[in-house]
Design a protein around this motif. Sequence first.
Motif, PDB file in Angstrom:
ATOM      1  N   SER A   1       0.832  -1.207   0.000  1.00  0.00           N
ATOM      2  CA  SER A   1       0.000   0.000   0.000  1.00  0.00           C
ATOM      3  C   SER A   1       0.861   1.248   0.000  1.00  0.00           C
ATOM      4  CB  SER A   1      -0.928  -0.008   1.221  1.00  0.00           C
ATOM      5  OG  SER A   1      -0.182   0.020   2.421  1.00  0.00           O
ATOM      6  N   VAL A   2       2.013   1.175   0.705  1.00  0.00           N
ATOM      7  CA  VAL A   2       2.925   2.320   0.727  1.00  0.00           C
ATOM      8  C   VAL A   2       3.494   2.564  -0.657  1.00  0.00           C
ATOM      9  CG1 VAL A   2       5.101   3.194   1.644  1.00  0.00           C
ATOM     10  CG2 VAL A   2       3.490   2.036   3.167  1.00  0.00           C
TER      11      VAL A   2
ATOM     12  N   CYS B   1       8.289   7.031  11.326  1.00  0.00           N
ATOM     13  CA  CYS B   1       6.947   6.527  11.668  1.00  0.00           C
ATOM     14  C   CYS B   1       5.955   7.080  10.648  1.00  0.00           C
ATOM     15  CB  CYS B   1       6.601   6.964  13.094  1.00  0.00           C
ATOM     16  SG  CYS B   1       5.109   6.258  13.755  1.00  0.00           S
ATOM     17  N   LYS B   2       5.752   6.349   9.524  1.00  0.00           N
ATOM     18  CA  LYS B   2       4.939   6.896   8.442  1.00  0.00           C
ATOM     19  C   LYS B   2       3.761   6.018   8.047  1.00  0.00           C
ATOM     20  CE  LYS B   2       8.675   9.444   6.150  1.00  0.00           C
ATOM     21  NZ  LYS B   2       9.426   9.619   4.892  1.00  0.00           N
ATOM     22  N   GLY B   3       3.563   4.895   8.714  1.00  0.00           N
ATOM     23  CA  GLY B   3       2.565   3.937   8.263  1.00  0.00           C
ATOM     24  C   GLY B   3       1.134   4.385   8.518  1.00  0.00           C
ATOM     25  N   GLY B   4       0.191   3.539   8.110  1.00  0.00           N
ATOM     26  CA  GLY B   4      -1.216   3.801   8.404  1.00  0.00           C
ATOM     27  C   GLY B   4      -2.056   4.049   7.164  1.00  0.00           C
ATOM     28  N   LEU B   5      -3.365   3.846   7.323  1.00  0.00           N
ATOM     29  CA  LEU B   5      -4.297   3.972   6.198  1.00  0.00           C
ATOM     30  C   LEU B   5      -4.880   5.366   6.043  1.00  0.00           C
ATOM     31  CD1 LEU B   5      -6.285   0.647   6.714  1.00  0.00           C
ATOM     32  CD2 LEU B   5      -4.514   1.098   5.015  1.00  0.00           C
ATOM     33  N   MET B   6      -4.851   6.170   7.089  1.00  0.00           N
ATOM     34  CA  MET B   6      -5.538   7.455   7.046  1.00  0.00           C
ATOM     35  C   MET B   6      -4.587   8.619   7.303  1.00  0.00           C
ATOM     36  SD  MET B   6      -8.669   8.030   6.225  1.00  0.00           S
ATOM     37  CE  MET B   6      -9.872   6.926   5.467  1.00  0.00           C
ATOM     38  N   GLN B   7      -3.607   8.782   6.396  1.00  0.00           N
ATOM     39  CA  GLN B   7      -2.747   9.953   6.458  1.00  0.00           C
ATOM     40  C   GLN B   7      -3.511  11.140   5.866  1.00  0.00           C
ATOM     41  OE1 GLN B   7       1.469   9.129   5.429  1.00  0.00           O
ATOM     42  NE2 GLN B   7       0.815   7.013   5.140  1.00  0.00           N
TER      43      GLN B   7
ATOM     44  N   VAL C   1      -2.646  11.167  14.594  1.00  0.00           N
ATOM     45  CA  VAL C   1      -1.844  10.547  13.533  1.00  0.00           C
ATOM     46  C   VAL C   1      -0.634  11.429  13.217  1.00  0.00           C
ATOM     47  CG1 VAL C   1      -1.808  10.021  11.061  1.00  0.00           C
ATOM     48  CG2 VAL C   1      -3.687   9.195  12.479  1.00  0.00           C
ATOM     49  N   SER C   2      -0.891  12.726  13.058  1.00  0.00           N
ATOM     50  CA  SER C   2       0.192  13.656  12.736  1.00  0.00           C
ATOM     51  C   SER C   2       1.136  13.838  13.918  1.00  0.00           C
ATOM     52  CB  SER C   2      -0.388  15.016  12.326  1.00  0.00           C
ATOM     53  OG  SER C   2      -1.228  14.882  11.205  1.00  0.00           O
ATOM     54  N   TYR C   3       0.581  13.965  15.122  1.00  0.00           N
ATOM     55  CA  TYR C   3       1.421  14.214  16.297  1.00  0.00           C
ATOM     56  C   TYR C   3       2.316  13.015  16.612  1.00  0.00           C
ATOM     57  CZ  TYR C   3       2.902  15.172  21.055  1.00  0.00           C
ATOM     58  OH  TYR C   3       3.668  15.365  22.166  1.00  0.00           O
ATOM     59  N   THR C   4       1.762  11.800  16.496  1.00  0.00           N
ATOM     60  CA  THR C   4       2.552  10.605  16.798  1.00  0.00           C
ATOM     61  C   THR C   4       3.752  10.512  15.874  1.00  0.00           C
ATOM     62  OG1 THR C   4       0.530   9.465  17.499  1.00  0.00           O
ATOM     63  CG2 THR C   4       2.460   8.109  17.077  1.00  0.00           C
ATOM     64  N   ARG C   5       3.545  10.801  14.593  1.00  0.00           N
ATOM     65  CA  ARG C   5       4.677  10.759  13.659  1.00  0.00           C
ATOM     66  C   ARG C   5       5.716  11.823  14.005  1.00  0.00           C
ATOM     67  NH1 ARG C   5       4.588  11.745   7.064  1.00  0.00           N
ATOM     68  NH2 ARG C   5       6.843  11.993   6.846  1.00  0.00           N
ATOM     69  N   ALA C   6       5.264  13.050  14.255  1.00  0.00           N
ATOM     70  CA  ALA C   6       6.201  14.140  14.540  1.00  0.00           C
ATOM     71  C   ALA C   6       7.015  13.856  15.798  1.00  0.00           C
ATOM     72  CB  ALA C   6       5.445  15.462  14.675  1.00  0.00           C
ATOM     73  N   ARG C   7       6.349  13.361  16.842  1.00  0.00           N
ATOM     74  CA  ARG C   7       7.056  13.111  18.107  1.00  0.00           C
ATOM     75  C   ARG C   7       8.017  11.940  17.973  1.00  0.00           C
ATOM     76  NH1 ARG C   7       9.741  14.289  21.379  1.00  0.00           N
ATOM     77  NH2 ARG C   7       9.504  14.378  23.626  1.00  0.00           N
ATOM     78  N   ALA C   8       7.617  10.889  17.241  1.00  0.00           N
ATOM     79  CA  ALA C   8       8.497   9.737  17.054  1.00  0.00           C
ATOM     80  C   ALA C   8       9.736  10.118  16.256  1.00  0.00           C
ATOM     81  CB  ALA C   8       7.738   8.609  16.352  1.00  0.00           C
ATOM     82  N   GLU C   9       9.548  10.905  15.184  1.00  0.00           N
ATOM     83  CA  GLU C   9      10.694  11.293  14.363  1.00  0.00           C
ATOM     84  C   GLU C   9      11.620  12.236  15.113  1.00  0.00           C
ATOM     85  OE1 GLU C   9       9.041  12.700  10.694  1.00  0.00           O
ATOM     86  OE2 GLU C   9       8.816  10.666   9.893  1.00  0.00           O
ATOM     87  N   ALA C  10      11.077  13.040  16.036  1.00  0.00           N
ATOM     88  CA  ALA C  10      11.931  13.890  16.861  1.00  0.00           C
ATOM     89  C   ALA C  10      12.831  13.063  17.772  1.00  0.00           C
ATOM     90  CB  ALA C  10      11.074  14.839  17.703  1.00  0.00           C
ATOM     91  N   LEU C  11      12.393  11.837  18.088  1.00  0.00           N
ATOM     92  CA  LEU C  11      13.188  10.928  18.917  1.00  0.00           C
ATOM     93  C   LEU C  11      14.048   9.998  18.075  1.00  0.00           C
ATOM     94  CD1 LEU C  11      10.456  10.001  21.557  1.00  0.00           C
ATOM     95  CD2 LEU C  11      12.440  11.483  21.904  1.00  0.00           C
ATOM     96  N   GLY C  12      14.068  10.236  16.769  1.00  0.00           N
ATOM     97  CA  GLY C  12      14.963   9.477  15.900  1.00  0.00           C
ATOM     98  C   GLY C  12      14.373   8.212  15.315  1.00  0.00           C
TER      99      GLY C  12
END
Length: 430
Positions: free
Chosen positions: A3-4, A155-161, A141-152
């Motif tokens: 899907s990606v 995190c881009k997966g999921g059906l509802m970006q 969805v947006s916050y989880t990705r931003a916070r995870a990437e800030a920690l290195g």
Amino acid sequence: MQSVKLRDRLQLAIYKVINPFVRGLIKIGLTPNAVTTIGLILNIGVAVIFVLGAEKTNRGDLSYIGWGGALVLFAGLFDMLDGQVARLGNMSSRFGALYDSVLDRYSEMIMFLGICYYLVAHHYFLSSLFAFIALIGSMMVSYTRARAEALGVECKGGLMQRPERVVTIGVFAIACGITGHFNGGDYKIYLPGVSFHVFETMSIFTLPIALMAVLTNITAVKRLQEAKRGLEAQDRNEKRSSTRAALVAGICFALGWGLFSPIKLMAQEADPSPIVFPLPQGISNQLFYLQRDPNTNTIICQLNLDSHGEVNKDQPVNVFWMRYGDHGEKKELSYIQRKFAYGIISKDLGNGQFELRFTSHKKLPMYLSKSAVDKKYHVYATINNKKMELERIFLRIEGGSFWFPNVKYVEIKGRDAALPTKHIIERIKV
């Protein structure tokens, strides 16, 4: 994964269509931030349409929903345009990325505000609740990705970006408006023995929103689980790192050769080096550098890109000398230096992340990954229980011999991985 890949192919196909329009925007002088701002204004227009529809129409008139959906899709186009204007116009900036992210969140919340207002005004209370839950899921969805990437952790997966959310709302809102025009907004379907209708024209718009409420929150949870696995893997690797003394011994051996002359940057705080050190400049894709006294030759660690501009997975980091004592001459490492001292061993962790270790000191793990802030690759390590984005490693040496130098401290300079605007310096004293 499939899907990606499909999503990426669709995105590339859309870019081919819109690129001529993007070049036109660049020619008339529009900046990426201006395009982002236009997108926000259009989403405010979406909210205005839904509010007007709530105030000026009855339950059976769904025309405003259709027009609102059309504007949602048009506004969503600008989400793609701003990034392409930045790339094709060579106008990318760290603030631009932040500005785009912040205004995207405002745009989505304002759009949902209009939708919720419409649904409440026409007494679709359950649907308005689902719309609000969809808004919560979208933000997470947006916050989880931003916070995870800030920690290195990528995190881009999921059906509802965000693109999927925009298309879902826009397409089904238009479909609802068109169906209402031909079949009437009061069209309902009943089942025998059931006292209430199981479907109405408005359901074309509200059912996808209910589905979105579920999928966005599932996506946020899935991203949280993905980030948990990535962070736990980093923690396990970092726990295998050596003690402070082993770190000093390894770096001392790695920096055992060097013959230089002075230029610019002093070791900071108490007991600085008596000589002045160069600040490497003009080196493309520099990750970090290493220095020691009593000389100024510098080891540069540079991101290694292939002919397509992608990270070389077999050798992601290029290591070489800058011999400032020889008029700033660049020199490759010798075979012995590369295999037993300054060379870097790499391991591809997937998702654009690499584990790095010096050949002379394999117990210190470092991690090469792309920052969510500036979209560039940096090297991260945990020093004194602080995760840092490495910029400089410095050894303060005073006396001793070649094999047993008197190392007074190791100083690591960089940025706080959790807050990249914050510069930090950590010392390991001997």
